[in-house]
Each structure stands twice: as structure tokens, then as C-alpha cells.
Design a protein around this motif. Sequence first.
Motif, PDB file in Angstrom:
ATOM      1  N   ILE A   6      12.005 -50.665  -3.213  1.00  0.00           N
ATOM      2  CA  ILE A   6      12.427 -49.986  -2.699  1.00  0.00           C
ATOM      3  C   ILE A   6      13.044 -48.356  -3.390  1.00  0.00           C
ATOM      4  O   ILE A   6      13.886 -49.124  -3.916  1.00  0.00           O
ATOM      5  N   GLY A   7      12.461 -47.054  -2.610  1.00  0.00           N
ATOM      6  CA  GLY A   7      12.389 -46.228  -3.053  1.00  0.00           C
ATOM      7  C   GLY A   7      13.703 -45.751  -2.458  1.00  0.00           C
ATOM      8  O   GLY A   7      14.547 -44.693  -2.744  1.00  0.00           O
ATOM      9  N   ARG A   8      13.317 -45.444  -1.060  1.00  0.00           N
ATOM     10  CA  ARG A   8      14.657 -45.072  -0.426  1.00  0.00           C
ATOM     11  C   ARG A   8      15.175 -46.038   0.908  1.00  0.00           C
ATOM     12  O   ARG A   8      13.853 -46.789   1.591  1.00  0.00           O
ATOM     13  N   GLY A   9      15.887 -45.931   1.340  1.00  0.00           N
ATOM     14  CA  GLY A   9      16.622 -46.769   1.963  1.00  0.00           C
ATOM     15  C   GLY A   9      16.963 -46.213   3.344  1.00  0.00           C
ATOM     16  O   GLY A   9      15.896 -45.568   3.582  1.00  0.00           O
ATOM     17  N   GLY A  10      17.812 -47.901   3.913  1.00  0.00           N
ATOM     18  CA  GLY A  10      17.777 -46.588   5.536  1.00  0.00           C
ATOM     19  C   GLY A  10      17.959 -48.851   6.411  1.00  0.00           C
ATOM     20  O   GLY A  10      18.390 -49.240   5.763  1.00  0.00           O
ATOM     21  N   ARG A  11      18.559 -48.773   7.212  1.00  0.00           N
ATOM     22  CA  ARG A  11      18.944 -49.626   8.054  1.00  0.00           C
ATOM     23  C   ARG A  11      17.912 -48.782   9.410  1.00  0.00           C
ATOM     24  O   ARG A  11      17.682 -48.286  10.340  1.00  0.00           O
ATOM     25  N   HIS A  12      17.103 -50.514   9.859  1.00  0.00           N
ATOM     26  CA  HIS A  12      16.553 -50.603  11.469  1.00  0.00           C
ATOM     27  C   HIS A  12      15.226 -49.529  11.200  1.00  0.00           C
ATOM     28  O   HIS A  12      14.823 -48.736  11.837  1.00  0.00           O
ATOM     29  N   ILE A  13      14.588 -50.204  10.083  1.00  0.00           N
ATOM     30  CA  ILE A  13      13.716 -49.635   9.766  1.00  0.00           C
ATOM     31  C   ILE A  13      12.546 -49.886  10.530  1.00  0.00           C
ATOM     32  O   ILE A  13      11.672 -50.858  10.974  1.00  0.00           O
ATOM     33  N   ARG A  14      11.611 -49.510  10.462  1.00  0.00           N
ATOM     34  CA  ARG A  14      10.513 -49.396  11.946  1.00  0.00           C
ATOM     35  C   ARG A  14       9.173 -49.809  11.223  1.00  0.00           C
ATOM     36  O   ARG A  14       9.306 -49.382   9.962  1.00  0.00           O
ATOM     37  N   HIS A  15       8.487 -50.521  11.436  1.00  0.00           N
ATOM     38  CA  HIS A  15       7.526 -51.786  11.071  1.00  0.00           C
ATOM     39  C   HIS A  15       6.533 -50.270  10.148  1.00  0.00           C
ATOM     40  O   HIS A  15       6.409 -50.391   9.365  1.00  0.00           O
ATOM     41  N   GLU A  16       6.327 -49.491  11.191  1.00  0.00           N
ATOM     42  CA  GLU A  16       5.297 -48.432  11.014  1.00  0.00           C
ATOM     43  C   GLU A  16       5.991 -48.051   9.904  1.00  0.00           C
ATOM     44  O   GLU A  16       5.318 -46.899   9.332  1.00  0.00           O
ATOM     45  N   ASP A  17       7.201 -47.489   9.651  1.00  0.00           N
ATOM     46  CA  ASP A  17       7.304 -46.662   8.794  1.00  0.00           C
ATOM     47  C   ASP A  17       8.046 -47.123   7.502  1.00  0.00           C
ATOM     48  O   ASP A  17       8.500 -46.765   6.344  1.00  0.00           O
ATOM     49  N   ALA A  18       7.972 -48.496   7.198  1.00  0.00           N
ATOM     50  CA  ALA A  18       8.391 -48.813   6.701  1.00  0.00           C
ATOM     51  C   ALA A  18       7.543 -48.938   4.834  1.00  0.00           C
ATOM     52  O   ALA A  18       8.527 -48.892   3.553  1.00  0.00           O
ATOM     53  N   LEU A  19       6.804 -48.690   4.971  1.00  0.00           N
ATOM     54  CA  LEU A  19       5.966 -48.704   3.486  1.00  0.00           C
ATOM     55  C   LEU A  19       6.281 -47.082   3.271  1.00  0.00           C
ATOM     56  O   LEU A  19       6.281 -46.983   1.676  1.00  0.00           O
ATOM     57  N   ASP A  20       6.395 -46.132   3.895  1.00  0.00           N
ATOM     58  CA  ASP A  20       6.993 -45.245   3.279  1.00  0.00           C
ATOM     59  C   ASP A  20       8.244 -45.210   2.437  1.00  0.00           C
ATOM     60  O   ASP A  20       8.791 -44.318   2.026  1.00  0.00           O
ATOM     61  N   HIS A  21       9.398 -46.711   2.616  1.00  0.00           N
ATOM     62  CA  HIS A  21      10.348 -46.736   1.943  1.00  0.00           C
ATOM     63  C   HIS A  21       9.868 -46.901   0.673  1.00  0.00           C
ATOM     64  O   HIS A  21      11.425 -48.347   0.042  1.00  0.00           O
ATOM     65  N   VAL A  22       9.193 -48.088   0.194  1.00  0.00           N
ATOM     66  CA  VAL A  22       9.209 -48.587  -1.012  1.00  0.00           C
ATOM     67  C   VAL A  22       8.526 -47.778  -1.922  1.00  0.00           C
ATOM     68  O   VAL A  22       7.070 -46.799  -2.163  1.00  0.00           O
ATOM     69  N   ALA A  23       8.934 -47.968  -3.628  1.00  0.00           N
ATOM     70  CA  ALA A  23       8.861 -46.922  -4.580  1.00  0.00           C
ATOM     71  C   ALA A  23       7.768 -47.703  -5.247  1.00  0.00           C
ATOM     72  O   ALA A  23       6.670 -46.988  -5.288  1.00  0.00           O
ATOM     73  N   GLY A  24       7.768 -49.164  -5.285  1.00  0.00           N
ATOM     74  CA  GLY A  24       6.358 -49.572  -6.179  1.00  0.00           C
ATOM     75  C   GLY A  24       6.453 -51.094  -6.032  1.00  0.00           C
ATOM     76  O   GLY A  24       7.186 -51.523  -5.286  1.00  0.00           O
ATOM     77  N   TYR A  25       5.719 -51.394  -7.048  1.00  0.00           N
ATOM     78  CA  TYR A  25       5.297 -53.168  -6.989  1.00  0.00           C
ATOM     79  C   TYR A  25       5.832 -53.547  -8.923  1.00  0.00           C
ATOM     80  O   TYR A  25       5.380 -52.456 -10.102  1.00  0.00           O
TER      81      TYR A  25
END
Length: 287
Positions: free
Chosen positions: A130-149
Motif C-alpha cells: 500500500i502506498g496511500r492509506g485510507g478507510r472505506h476505500i471505494r473499489h474504483e479507487d482502490a488501485l490508486d492506493h497501491v505503491a507496488g507489488y
Amino acid sequence: MRFVSFELDGKPCLGVRDAESIRVLGEFALEDLLADGVDLVAFAKANTSSRHVSADTVRLLAPLRNPPKILCVGLNYRDHSAESQYAQPDYPTLFTRVNTSLVAHDAPIVRPDVPDSEGVDYEGELAVVIGRGGRHIRHEDALDHVAGYSVFNDGSIREYQFKTPQWTMGKNFDATGAFGPDLVTADELPAGARGLLLQTRLNGEVVQSASTDDMVFDVATLIEVISQAITLEPGDVIVAGTPSGIGWARTPKLLMREGDVCEVEIERVGLLRNAIADEVTLRKSRA
């Protein structure tokens, strides 16, 4: 971009991998940069260091040495649920790992010195950072919170995993969860790391093979569901589940023992390799 954590001159450092060369960025920790909201790709491009080291001459560390949370997903491939004789759950099955269970690429996975345990089972998995945290993250926004794999081997002490209905003990023995070697930024891979071949090899023999498309709950869904309850923080790791082929489900059982070598490889993400060592042997060598 491929980020690597490693030890240089006795100090933990961060670098960017280019083939077998690593450009040294400095004494940074990925988890600290993520916590500070740093854009990793921009940071690496702006860093003017020209020092390079060979990946063969340094001791690699896990990409994140102290992630805030390690959240693992069980039964996320239908074929694995079937071989484990579980009904496929319609909601993600979660358990946690602790930082002391982590071990880096090319470091030994440790078979613990405990009674009633024959060996360590392998589980090749995709790791989501996870690169950007949060709570109640929407499905359509979820991948924007990923830093990498990255790549994970969820080494399991099955006898202890099944002593109770909760899996925590069997999943958290020290130095059983291999992680690395690189963190590959999300822009380098398909969205949600979909369609990538995941293979586990034990002593050169393929024992697990699947596509990340086969996950029941994809990366975006996992982030959405987990964040309904738990605030995700920068540097958290989601270990996204293993396909069929585990050693415990075979007849006879195929468990990792001292001298074995296990490799987990995910297409375009990397190859994670670890030998297996007995805790007793390691203790004697350090005495």
C-alpha cells in the motif's frame, strides 16, 4: 521501477535495480518514504546518486523491513480451497503475519525446533504494498492506493496452524515468511497485477502454477473489503493468497526440509529464492 532494500557497509540502504546492478539511493527505508507520502518513482529520478553496486555483492533485505501491517488472504484460489477441503468462502478469509516472521531473498526459511512438526509447507503468493492509506476505500479507487507489488512465500507450519481454528500460530514462526526481492512499482505492471503467471518450484520441480487472474477476490476487492474495517496505512502489505499444489494436500505430503531450495516466481515481478535450514543447525553454527 524496481526498488531493492539491502545492507551496505553494515547499514540498511535503498536502491533501484537495473538488471544485476543496483543504483544506491541512500540510507532510506521504503516504509518511511511511503509514510511521508513520497512518490517513489519521482524520488528515484530526482536522486542524483551515481554509486552502483552489484546485487551479488550485497545482502538483500526484505523490501519493507517493518511494514505497519501484514494482512494475508486465505483460500483465494478455488482450486486451493478444494484441495484443502474447505468450501469456497464468499468473503475474504484474513489472518495476520508479524514482522519477525519475515525473511529476505536468499536468506534461509527456518524449520523450527518444535515438537510434532515434520517440515515447512510452501505457498507462493503475490504481495501488494500500500502506498496511500485510507478507510472505506471505494473499489474504483482502490488501485490508486497501491505503491507496488512483490513476491511472498507464506511458509506454514501446518501442525501448528491446525491446532486451533485460528491459523495465527502456524503462520507466524520466525523466519518462515519469505518476501522480496524487489518492490515493483504499480506503473510497471497490468492494473491490479492481473494476468501474471505465478509458479512455485521446490528443488527445481514446479509444484504450483496459476495465473493471478484466478484469484477469487482481486486486488481492488481486497483493498475495498479490508478497508471497510481496518485503516490501511502506507507500507501495509496484503499477501493475496496461494493456488493449489501445497505440500500438505499431497499424498504423501511434500514438506520442505533442511537443504531444500524453494523458488517463487511471478511474471514481471521477480523470483524469490530461499533454502531451508533447521533452527537447530543455525543455532549450532552461531554458537
